[in-house]
Design a protein around this motif. Structure first.
Motif, PDB file in Angstrom:
ATOM      1  N   LEU A 348       0.824  -1.209   0.000  1.00 20.98           N
ATOM      2  CA  LEU A 348       0.000   0.000   0.000  1.00 20.98           C
ATOM      3  C   LEU A 348       0.862   1.264   0.000  1.00 20.98           C
ATOM      4  O   LEU A 348       0.454   2.299  -0.542  1.00 20.98           O
ATOM      5  CB  LEU A 348      -0.952  -0.012   1.193  1.00 20.98           C
ATOM      6  CG  LEU A 348      -2.055  -1.081   1.126  1.00 20.98           C
ATOM      7  CD1 LEU A 348      -2.918  -1.050   2.381  1.00 20.98           C
ATOM      8  CD2 LEU A 348      -2.920  -0.911  -0.125  1.00 20.98           C
ATOM      9  N   GLU A 349       2.052   1.202   0.586  1.00 24.98           N
ATOM     10  CA  GLU A 349       2.962   2.354   0.511  1.00 24.98           C
ATOM     11  C   GLU A 349       3.366   2.615  -0.940  1.00 24.98           C
ATOM     12  O   GLU A 349       3.396   3.767  -1.395  1.00 24.98           O
ATOM     13  CB  GLU A 349       4.198   2.115   1.376  1.00 24.98           C
ATOM     14  CG  GLU A 349       3.937   2.197   2.878  1.00 24.98           C
ATOM     15  CD  GLU A 349       5.224   2.249   3.685  1.00 24.98           C
ATOM     16  OE1 GLU A 349       6.182   2.903   3.236  1.00 24.98           O
ATOM     17  OE2 GLU A 349       5.264   1.648   4.782  1.00 24.98           O
ATOM     18  N   TYR A 351       1.666   1.592  -3.570  1.00 22.40           N
ATOM     19  CA  TYR A 351       0.422   1.984  -4.253  1.00 22.40           C
ATOM     20  C   TYR A 351       0.196   3.496  -4.148  1.00 22.40           C
ATOM     21  O   TYR A 351      -0.104   4.163  -5.142  1.00 22.40           O
ATOM     22  CB  TYR A 351      -0.757   1.224  -3.637  1.00 22.40           C
ATOM     23  CG  TYR A 351      -2.109   1.752  -4.063  1.00 22.40           C
ATOM     24  CD1 TYR A 351      -2.736   1.291  -5.205  1.00 22.40           C
ATOM     25  CD2 TYR A 351      -2.758   2.733  -3.297  1.00 22.40           C
ATOM     26  CE1 TYR A 351      -3.973   1.788  -5.596  1.00 22.40           C
ATOM     27  CE2 TYR A 351      -3.989   3.236  -3.679  1.00 22.40           C
ATOM     28  CZ  TYR A 351      -4.595   2.764  -4.826  1.00 22.40           C
ATOM     29  OH  TYR A 351      -5.806   3.262  -5.210  1.00 22.40           O
ATOM     30  N   HIS A 352       0.319   4.030  -2.958  1.00 18.26           N
ATOM     31  CA  HIS A 352       0.053   5.464  -2.760  1.00 18.26           C
ATOM     32  C   HIS A 352       1.059   6.334  -3.519  1.00 18.26           C
ATOM     33  O   HIS A 352       0.721   7.451  -3.937  1.00 18.26           O
ATOM     34  CB  HIS A 352       0.056   5.802  -1.269  1.00 18.26           C
ATOM     35  CG  HIS A 352      -1.130   5.248  -0.539  1.00 18.26           C
ATOM     36  ND1 HIS A 352      -2.428   5.563  -0.875  1.00 18.26           N
ATOM     37  CD2 HIS A 352      -1.210   4.369   0.500  1.00 18.26           C
ATOM     38  CE1 HIS A 352      -3.268   4.925  -0.077  1.00 18.26           C
ATOM     39  NE2 HIS A 352      -2.557   4.194   0.765  1.00 18.26           N
ATOM     40  N   ALA A 353       2.261   5.830  -3.724  1.00 16.73           N
ATOM     41  CA  ALA A 353       3.253   6.588  -4.491  1.00 16.73           C
ATOM     42  C   ALA A 353       2.902   6.624  -5.976  1.00 16.73           C
ATOM     43  O   ALA A 353       3.299   7.545  -6.697  1.00 16.73           O
ATOM     44  CB  ALA A 353       4.633   5.967  -4.304  1.00 16.73           C
ATOM     45  N   ALA A 355      -0.484   5.918  -7.241  1.00 18.14           N
ATOM     46  CA  ALA A 355      -1.928   6.007  -7.493  1.00 18.14           C
ATOM     47  C   ALA A 355      -2.327   7.179  -8.382  1.00 18.14           C
ATOM     48  O   ALA A 355      -3.121   7.027  -9.314  1.00 18.14           O
ATOM     49  CB  ALA A 355      -2.675   6.070  -6.165  1.00 18.14           C
ATOM     50  N   LYS A 356      -1.789   8.331  -8.110  1.00 20.47           N
ATOM     51  CA  LYS A 356      -2.202   9.523  -8.861  1.00 20.47           C
ATOM     52  C   LYS A 356      -1.783   9.421 -10.317  1.00 20.47           C
ATOM     53  O   LYS A 356      -2.592   9.677 -11.223  1.00 20.47           O
ATOM     54  CB  LYS A 356      -1.611  10.774  -8.224  1.00 20.47           C
ATOM     55  CG  LYS A 356      -2.113  12.067  -8.861  1.00 20.47           C
ATOM     56  CD  LYS A 356      -1.614  13.285  -8.091  1.00 20.47           C
ATOM     57  CE  LYS A 356      -2.144  14.573  -8.711  1.00 20.47           C
ATOM     58  NZ  LYS A 356      -1.653  15.779  -7.980  1.00 20.47           N
ATOM     59  N   GLU A 362     -10.291   3.659  -5.529  1.00 18.21           N
ATOM     60  CA  GLU A 362     -10.451   3.002  -4.234  1.00 18.21           C
ATOM     61  C   GLU A 362     -10.725   1.511  -4.414  1.00 18.21           C
ATOM     62  O   GLU A 362     -10.246   0.674  -3.637  1.00 18.21           O
ATOM     63  CB  GLU A 362     -11.594   3.662  -3.454  1.00 18.21           C
ATOM     64  CG  GLU A 362     -11.923   3.001  -2.125  1.00 18.21           C
ATOM     65  CD  GLU A 362     -10.776   3.018  -1.131  1.00 18.21           C
ATOM     66  OE1 GLU A 362     -10.794   2.183  -0.207  1.00 18.21           O
ATOM     67  OE2 GLU A 362      -9.863   3.855  -1.266  1.00 18.21           O
ATOM     68  N   ARG A 365      -7.488  -0.204  -5.016  1.00 18.88           N
ATOM     69  CA  ARG A 365      -6.717  -0.360  -3.779  1.00 18.88           C
ATOM     70  C   ARG A 365      -7.198  -1.570  -2.984  1.00 18.88           C
ATOM     71  O   ARG A 365      -6.393  -2.320  -2.412  1.00 18.88           O
ATOM     72  CB  ARG A 365      -6.842   0.907  -2.926  1.00 18.88           C
ATOM     73  CG  ARG A 365      -5.833   0.971  -1.777  1.00 18.88           C
ATOM     74  CD  ARG A 365      -6.203   2.040  -0.765  1.00 18.88           C
ATOM     75  NE  ARG A 365      -7.472   1.744  -0.124  1.00 18.88           N
ATOM     76  CZ  ARG A 365      -7.631   0.835   0.844  1.00 18.88           C
ATOM     77  NH1 ARG A 365      -6.604   0.145   1.284  1.00 18.88           N
ATOM     78  NH2 ARG A 365      -8.819   0.623   1.366  1.00 18.88           N
ATOM     79  N   GLU A 369      -4.944  -4.785  -1.782  1.00 21.91           N
ATOM     80  CA  GLU A 369      -4.899  -5.187  -0.379  1.00 21.91           C
ATOM     81  C   GLU A 369      -5.317  -6.646  -0.225  1.00 21.91           C
ATOM     82  O   GLU A 369      -4.692  -7.414   0.518  1.00 21.91           O
ATOM     83  CB  GLU A 369      -5.808  -4.283   0.460  1.00 21.91           C
ATOM     84  CG  GLU A 369      -5.722  -4.564   1.947  1.00 21.91           C
ATOM     85  CD  GLU A 369      -6.423  -3.510   2.788  1.00 21.91           C
ATOM     86  OE1 GLU A 369      -6.628  -3.781   3.987  1.00 21.91           O
ATOM     87  OE2 GLU A 369      -6.748  -2.431   2.266  1.00 21.91           O
TER      88      GLU A 369
END
Length: 520
Positions: A348-349, A351-353, A355-356, A362, A365, A369
């Motif tokens: 998830l770390e 992913y957040h880097a 995602a944009k 969502e 995500r 997960e």
């Protein structure tokens, strides 16, 4: 007699279904047997007002056979209900008595409202509807049950005479259906809905949950068109556009032609046009584009009601969530929970880097997960090829809150966390759409990489510093212990990630020199 086994019998206008289940102490149950017979109890009922002698005998024959199957499981209780046809027929009470005497099953003829409550009970059990204003509906042969609700709080229940058998016999007398007939049917459905709901009640609905044979038939036909291959249609999501296109095709065909349509049970071919027309009109009337398929419906509502009566369900209603469902399933497979939670946290770390840039949602995500949490459940079978075992276990798992398509994606993502990369000869992977294959590559690549980041399964990587530029993602491992093994593990498993994202991956760890990482 086994005190944890229960049977339910649903005597509908079109079919009779029986189900046998065994319940565990936790309140979860498994299906031991599921039998369905198309009896057409409501055949000719509109014209005569009574159940015909032929339908009467078909019902007794089917129920006698089902009762013998049920008896073989030594159940402690049978919940049996009859719906629209028995409510309406003048000789319905006589048939109830005949079933009691000749078959040995006591049948309760329930109201349309009670029928709707059973459908709602099943929907609440199977779908995450918390905070969502929605409409639950069940299409039978004789009637249409509708329940408007906010979360699990029912607002209104209605039972309308809009069943597939009733409407077919009343309006559709030609083969193929003529346009004037079809338009007359549409007008009748619209008029009935308009008389039953105020304009205010039609607004703000976010989704529909549908059950009954018509709904599952639509799902099966759409899946066949999409060339999708899932274990069941439960949880499948249908768009209004798909229902519209399917109805246009069905209405043009003769009954003989409809019998050959992939996914459609030939026994339902003569009433399917009326049934799909009801679905189309309901979606149009309420202005909702998404329909969730509840494959279980009234019969499961019966089971849940029976379990409540026998006090075989937990005293407090469990809070159901998709994440809790994943953990529950992982624990049932005795997965390495600390390792899987570590892989998920690191995934998830990353992913957040990303995602944009990649416009992840969502829902995306959640898929990542789920794949990260369950990637190792295949160990439950054995270590050898456990990634392949993970695929099969996840694909067949009953994961709350996930559609059949989502389960297939999660299974594929988990499958590629080790060994071979996706290949054209991998049939489950190639069944996916191009967009879904791309998502499997990307998220499977993240899970694969993060599995390497916990190579010793001791969670020594405390975090990741992710720096993304146009062509490169740089990961700097954070932790207080020696990270050389984790650095080596990540570099050994970065192949799918780099291919899927078309990014160069640079992985570093403070205090680890190249020779240490290479020799670890």
């Amino acid at each position: 007699m086994k005190q944890n086994r229960l049977a339910a019998v649903d005597i509908g206008t079109n079919s009779i279904r029986s189900i046998v289940i065994e319940v565990a102490a936790s309140g979860k149950y498994k299906i031991l047997d599921d039998e369905k017979v198309m009896v057409r109890l409501g055949e000719g009922l509109n014209q005569t007002g009574s159940i015909s002698p032929a339908a009467w005998e078909r019902a007794l024959s089917a129920l006698s056979r089902q009762k013998k199957i049920i008896d073989g499981y030594h159940v402690c209780s049978i919940e049996a209900v009859a719906t629209s046809a028995m409510r309406k027929a003048l000789n319905g009470p006589a048939l109830v008595e005949a079933i009691k005497e000749k078959v040995g099953i006591e049948v309760e003829v329930i109201s349309g409202e009670a029928e709707a409550e059973l459908a709602a009970l099943s929907a609440f059990h199977n779908f995450d509807l918390d905070g969502v204003r929605h409409l639950i509906f069940d299409i039978g042969g004789g009637s249409l049950e509708l329940i408007s609700a906010q979360g699990t709080h029912i607002e209104e229940i209605l039972s309308l005479e809009l069943g597939a058998v009733f409407l077919t016999e009343t309006f559709l007398k030609s083969d193929p259906v003529t346009e004037p007939e079809h338009q007359k049917l549409r007008k009748h459905i619209r008029k009935t809905l308009k008389a039953s709901f105020s304009p205010e009640e039609c607004n703000s609905l976010q989704c529909l949950v549908g059950s009954g044979g018509t709904i599952t038939s639509i799902a099966a036909m759409v899946m066949a068109t999409r060339r999708e291959n899932y274990d069941s249609s439960h949880g499948y999501e249908l768009l209004r556009s798909e229902v519209v296109h399917l109805l246009a095709s069905l209405a043009r065909k003769s009954d003989k032609e409809r019998r050959a349509i992939p996914g459609l049970n030939p026994d339902r071919s003569d009433i399917i046009v009326a049934g799909v027309t009801v679905v189309d009109e309901v979606m149009d009337f309420f202005g909702v584009n998404l329909l969730k398929v509840n494959e279980r419906g009234i019969r499961e509502g019966l089971i849940l009601r029976g379990l409540q009566k026998l006090k075989l369900l937990p005293g407090e209603k469990p809070v159901r969530s998709w994440r809790a469902s994943l953990l529950e399933y992982g624990r049932s497979c005795h997965f390495d929970e600390p390792h899987c939670l570590q892989v998920t946290r690191l995934a998830l770390e990353i992913y957040h880097a990303l995602a944009k840039r990649y416009s992840f949602t969502e829902k995306d995500r959640r898929l990542l997960e789920a794949a990260a949490l369950l990637h190792d459940v295949g160990y439950f079978i054995n270590y050898s090829s456990h990634h392949k075992h993970s695929y099969h276990l996840i694909r067949h798992a009953d994961l709350f809150g996930f559609t059949p398509r989502e389960r297939e994606l999660i299974a594929n993502m988990a499958r590629y966390h080790r060994k071979a990369l996706p290949k054209k000869k991998h049939e489950p992977y190639m069944r996916l759409s191009a967009a879904d294959r791309a998502l499997v590559g990307r998220f499977g690549g993240i899970v694969r990489l993060c599995d390497g980041l916990d190579r010793r399964r001791n969670s020594v990587v405390q975090g990741l510093d992710c720096q993304l530029d146009k062509h490169t993602l740089k990961l700097t491992l954070q932790g207080e212990e020696d990270l050389s093994v984790e650095l080596f593990g990540a570099r050994a498993k970065n192949d799918l990630f780099q291919i899927a994202f078309d990014l160069k991956l640079v992985i570093e760890a403070p205090g680890v020199v190249e020779s240490e990482a290479e020799s670890a």
